[in-house]
Design an enzyme around this catalytic site. Structure first.
Site, mmCIF file in Angstrom:
data_model
loop_
_atom_site.group_PDB
_atom_site.id
_atom_site.type_symbol
_atom_site.label_atom_id
_atom_site.label_comp_id
_atom_site.label_asym_id
_atom_site.label_seq_id
_atom_site.Cartn_x
_atom_site.Cartn_y
_atom_site.Cartn_z
ATOM 1 C CB CYS A 62 11.018 74.441 -49.166
ATOM 2 S SG CYS A 62 10.857 75.613 -47.877
ATOM 3 C CG HIS A 89 13.245 77.806 -55.408
ATOM 4 N ND1 HIS A 89 13.568 77.580 -54.087
ATOM 5 C CD2 HIS A 89 14.227 77.205 -56.143
ATOM 6 C CE1 HIS A 89 14.697 76.882 -54.016
ATOM 7 N NE2 HIS A 89 15.119 76.653 -55.251
ATOM 8 N NE ARG A 113 20.162 78.207 -55.372
ATOM 9 C CZ ARG A 113 19.796 77.993 -54.120
ATOM 10 N NH1 ARG A 113 19.095 76.917 -53.807
ATOM 11 N NH2 ARG A 113 20.129 78.845 -53.184
ATOM 12 C CD GLU A 118 9.095 72.681 -52.749
ATOM 13 O OE1 GLU A 118 7.892 72.545 -52.974
ATOM 14 O OE2 GLU A 118 9.615 73.784 -52.459
HETATM 15 C C1 CIR Z 1 18.533 77.474 -50.328
HETATM 16 O O1 CIR Z 1 18.925 78.583 -50.652
HETATM 17 O O2 CIR Z 1 18.679 76.495 -51.055
HETATM 18 C C2 CIR Z 1 17.848 77.320 -48.985
HETATM 19 N N1 CIR Z 1 18.485 78.184 -48.030
HETATM 20 C C3 CIR Z 1 16.390 77.622 -49.063
HETATM 21 C C4 CIR Z 1 15.662 76.675 -49.950
HETATM 22 C C5 CIR Z 1 14.189 76.881 -49.949
HETATM 23 N N2 CIR Z 1 13.588 75.946 -50.804
HETATM 24 C C6 CIR Z 1 12.379 76.076 -51.327
HETATM 25 O O3 CIR Z 1 11.717 77.072 -51.089
HETATM 26 N N3 CIR Z 1 11.932 75.125 -52.123
#
Ligand code: CIR
Length: 257
Positions: A249, A162, A132, A67
Site C-alpha cells: 500500500c 482489502h 471499500r 496504492e
Molecule cells: C485505510 O483504512 O484506508 C488505511 N488506514 C489503510 C489502508 C491500507 N491500504 C492498503 O493496504 N492498500
C-alpha cells in the site's frame, strides 16, 4: 532501457486519525513511522526504482497508503474513487503524477474502488469484494481494462480490509494466499502458495521486478518464499501496520519505457 518509477507519499502528520476497520486505535509513533517509510523507500531505490515522492498534509491522514488511489497496468492507469469518503482528495496529486506515465481513466460515482482490492497477475485482474469496493467500481474497472485484453474476476473476502491483505501475486501465475480470508475457489488456474499458518497478514508482498519485498515480522512465510527460490528483501512496517497498512500500500510501481 525500461525502468521502474515508484510513486510514494509522505506520512501525514495526522496519521493518528487514519481510517480503521479491523484494528482498535493505538498510538502511532510518527517519528518511527517516518523512519520505517524512509527505509522502505531506500529498499525500493536499491531495487532499481526511481522515486517520485508526493507530499501529504494533515487533511489526508491515510495519504501514505498511495496504492489505494490508482491501479497501474502496462496499458492504462485507473484513478480510483476510494471507498472511504475521507480518502477521496488523495487522488488529485496522484492523477497529476501518474498522467506523465499512463493514459488515465477514472472510476466515477457511484462506483468505489480501492487499489488495495486489485491484484494484477498477467492478463488477469482479481478484484476483491470488500467494504471499500462496490460492484459498480469493479465493473467500471473491468470495462476499462477489457479493451486492453485483461479479464477481471470478482473475489470474495472475509475478515480483512482489502484483497491484497489476503492475496498478492508472486509472479504472473503464482499467488501468495491467506486462505482463511479469501474464496480460494475463485483463484482457480493459479498456483497457490500458502502463508505460514502462524502468520496471518503475511500474504501482502510487493513485487519489484523479480524481487519480493515483505514485512520482517513474518519470518516463517519468508522462509517458505525463499525455499521456493524467490529473492526476498524484508522491511519493517510495524508502525504503519497500526494504521492497517502493509508493504504494497505504500507505493505504486510504474514500469515505463
Ligand atoms: C485505510 O483504512 O484506508 C488505511 N488506514 C489503510 C489502508 C491500507 N491500504 C492498503 O493496504 N492498500
Amino acid at each position: 532501457m525500461p525502468g521502474l518509477v515508484a510513486l510514494v507519499r509522505d506520512v501525514s502528520p495526522a496519521i493518528g486519525r487514519c481510517e480503521l476497520t479491523y484494528l482498535a486505535r493505538s498510538p502511532i509513533d510518527i517519528g518511527r513511522a517516518i523512519e520505517e517509510h524512509n527505509a522502505y523507500v531506500v529498499v525500493l531505490e536499491s531495487l532499481g526504482c526511481r522515486i517520485e515522492r508526493l507530499p501529504s498534509d494533515d487533511s489526508m491522514p491515510d495519504a501514505v497508503f498511495i496504492e489505494d488511489t490508482a491501479v497501474v497496468t502496462s496499458a492504462l492507469g485507473v484513478i480510483t474513487r476510494p471507498g472511504a469518503a475521507a480518502r477521496r482528495a488523495e487522488v488529485h496529486a496522484v492523477r497529476e503524477a501518474l498522467s506523465r506515465y499512463r493514459h488515465l481513466v477514472e472510476i466515477e460515482a457511484p462506483g468505489t474502488l480501492d487499489g488495495g482490492d486489485v491484484v494484477v497477475a498477467g492478463r488477469t485482474v482479481l478484484v476483491g469484494r470488500s467494504s471499500r469496493t462496490n460492484d459498480e467500481g469493479r465493473e467500471q474497472l473491468g470495462r476499462a481494462l477489457s479493451a486492453f485484453g485483461f479479464t477481471t474476476r470478482s473475489i470474495g473476502l472475509r475478515d480483512c480490509l482489502h484483497l491484497k491483505s489476503a492475496v498478492t501475486a508472486l509472479d504472473d501465475e503464482t499467488l501468495l494466499v491467506e486462505r482463511r480470508w479469501v474464496d480460494v475457489d475463485a483463484l482457480a488456474g493459479f498456483d497457490l502458495v500458502d502463508v505460514d499458518a502462524a502468520e496471518s497478514g503475511a500474504a501482502n508482498v510487493l513485487r519489484v521486478g523479480s524481487t519480493l519485498v515483505h514485512p520482517q515480522r513474518f519470518p516463517r512465510t519468508r522462509a517458505v518464499l525463499q525455499s521456493r527460490g524467490w529473492p526476498v528483501v524484508s522491511v519493517t512496517c510495524d508502525e504503519l501496520a497500526k494504521a492497517e497498512g502493509a508493504v504494497t500500500c505504500c507505493s505504486l510501481i510504474v514500469p515505463h519505457a
